[in-house]
Design a protein around this motif. Structure first.
Motif, short mmCIF file in Angstrom:
data_model
loop_
_atom_site.label_atom_id
_atom_site.label_comp_id
_atom_site.label_asym_id
_atom_site.label_seq_id
_atom_site.Cartn_x
_atom_site.Cartn_y
_atom_site.Cartn_z
N ASP A 1 0.92 -1.20 -0.08
CA ASP A 1 -0.19 -0.02 -0.05
C ASP A 1 1.04 1.19 0.02
N SER B 1 -6.62 -4.22 -0.37
CA SER B 1 -6.12 -4.73 0.84
C SER B 1 -6.40 -6.22 1.27
N ILE C 1 0.94 -7.88 3.96
CA ILE C 1 0.44 -6.77 3.40
C ILE C 1 1.65 -5.76 3.89
#
Length: 416
Positions: free
Chosen positions: A18, A27, A48
């Motif tokens: 991100d 996400s 992530i």
């Protein structure tokens, strides 16, 4: 990576980064997982990371790279797949650091396209895209490419390195494939002119991958083209004649390749001959997966690609498919309405289920009316005869219960 019938599926670790509000980011990594499964991999973990900018060497930074390495060892994974595009040096450094194969989103999509292409044209288009991608990945990626070649009577010029030779060979192959694709484009152009002389009304199905285009195509023309609940189930354009009783004429209906977020520009360029079917159509049926929680983002992505290929001025009908998969609270109150894709751009929207057949009769009538008004049908929301208050009733076929009753506006994306 691809597994054989007797071996287990390669295990893959999925990584998404991100970079903030200005970059597209999933996400959940659900779409990347579907892509991995379509390529024959088994996602075993999702990681992530959050960064302001990519790390020049390892993309995610050394600390996150160490974390990924631990997860790879824990799950016995054979590859790591990133949801973003990696630079050649970043990909090479990550493979050295992690000790396993590293793929980015572009390489994964190319792998799927390579496995799914069936026609001669489709294989040529995939080969061109893969060669263009590979041409940027040769720099110091393999040590054997540093060897010198040359001398009188040998391949390559004096002192030419293996990497320079390979680059030149790839460039020659790219030129040859482009020439063959140009021939395909000319053939398609000849076919297109023949259809124009015959006055054939051309309808193309477009939409996000796995929205149900092929299932809808089969339902409308009673065909048996391959359709499956997977991304990029079909790549090759299929065209069939569809007879419309209300219009008392036939139209040509084409099923085209699906779009996806961050579709590599090399693929858009390579598949220009196939995507031209959409740009040359008289009417686009923009198929949307109404049951998807991200259908709004998918509409925007399809509109972006249509603009890129020069098809954004073609008249559109939004077809919200998969009513059978929608929750009861999501089901529409009316069979059709008007939808504002952009300021001043209003298009008809109809709700259908290609699987059960619900709403298909009304959709056929909409296509029939568009075919009957072929000469007057222009870009939707500007001079669409369906919404022209000055049109003569004698010019339009009488169709029951197909007048949309309300206008819904495409929400504006949130600003940072």
């Amino acid at each position: 990576m691809t597994a054989t019938d007797s071996s287990p599926l390669p295990r893959a670790v999925l990584v998404g980064v991100d970079f903030g509000a200005n970059a597209s980011f999933d996400s959940t990594l659900d779409e990347l997982a579907l892509l991995a499964q379509s390529a024959g991999d088994e996602p075993v973990a999702r990681i992530i990371a959050r960064r302001r900018a990519p790390d020049p060497a390892l993309f995610v930074g050394s600390g996150k790279a160490d974390e990924i390495k631990l997860v790879v060892a824990e799950h016995g994974a054979q590859c790591v797949i990133f949801d973003q595009a990696l630079g050649p040096a970043q990909q090479r450094n990550l493979e050295r650091h992690l000790g396993v194969e590293v793929l980015d989103r572009i390489a994964l999509i190319l792998e799927i396209f390579g496995a799914r292409a069936r026609s001669h044209e489709g294989k040529l288009q995939v080969e061109l895209a893969r060669l263009q991608y590979l041409s940027t990945r040769l720099v110091r990626r393999w040590s054997h490419l540093e060897r010198q070649r040359g001398g009188v009577g040998l391949r390559g010029g004096p002192g030419e390195t293996q990497i320079e030779l390979d680059k030149r060979m790839i460039a020659v192959r790219i030129k040859a494939v482009k020439e063959r694709l140009d021939k395909v484009k000319r053939q398609r152009g000849t076919q297109r002119k023949a259809r124009e002389r015959q006055g054939t009304f051309r309808v193309s199905l477009v939409g996000y991958t796995n929205a149900g285009k092929s299932t809808l195509f089969n339902a409308l023309v009673k065909a048996q083209t391959y359709a499956a609940d997977q991304l990029f189930a079909t790549l090759d354009t299929t065209t069939r004649q569809m007879y419309l009783e209300d219009a008392r004429r036939s139209v040509s209906l084409s099923d085209t390749v699906g779009f996806i977020r961050d579709l590599p520009h090399t693929l858009v360029d390579a598949f220009q001959a196939t995507l031209q079917e959409a740009a040359d159509a008289d009417l686009l049926l923009h198929v949307v997966d109404a049951a998807s929680p991200v259908w709004l983002d998918q509409i925007r992505e399809v509109q972006r690609v249509l603009h890129e290929i020069g098809a954004d001025d073609v008249a559109q009908v939004l077809v919200f498919n998969k009513m059978d998969a929608m929750e009861s609270g999501q089901l529409p109150r009316v069979p059709g309405d008007l939808y504002e894709l952009a300021p001043g751009l209003v298009v008809p929207r109809w709700f259908v289920s290609a699987r059960t057949g619900e709403g298909l009769a009304a959709l056929r009538q909409v296509i029939a009316e568009a075919a009957l008004n072929q000469d007057r049908l222009e870009a939707p929301g500007r001079s669409d005869p369906r919404f022209d208050p000055d049109r003569s009733d004698a010019d339009v076929i009488e169709i029951e219960d197909t007048t949309p009753e309300r206008v819904e506006t495409l929400p504006t994306p949130p600003t940072a």
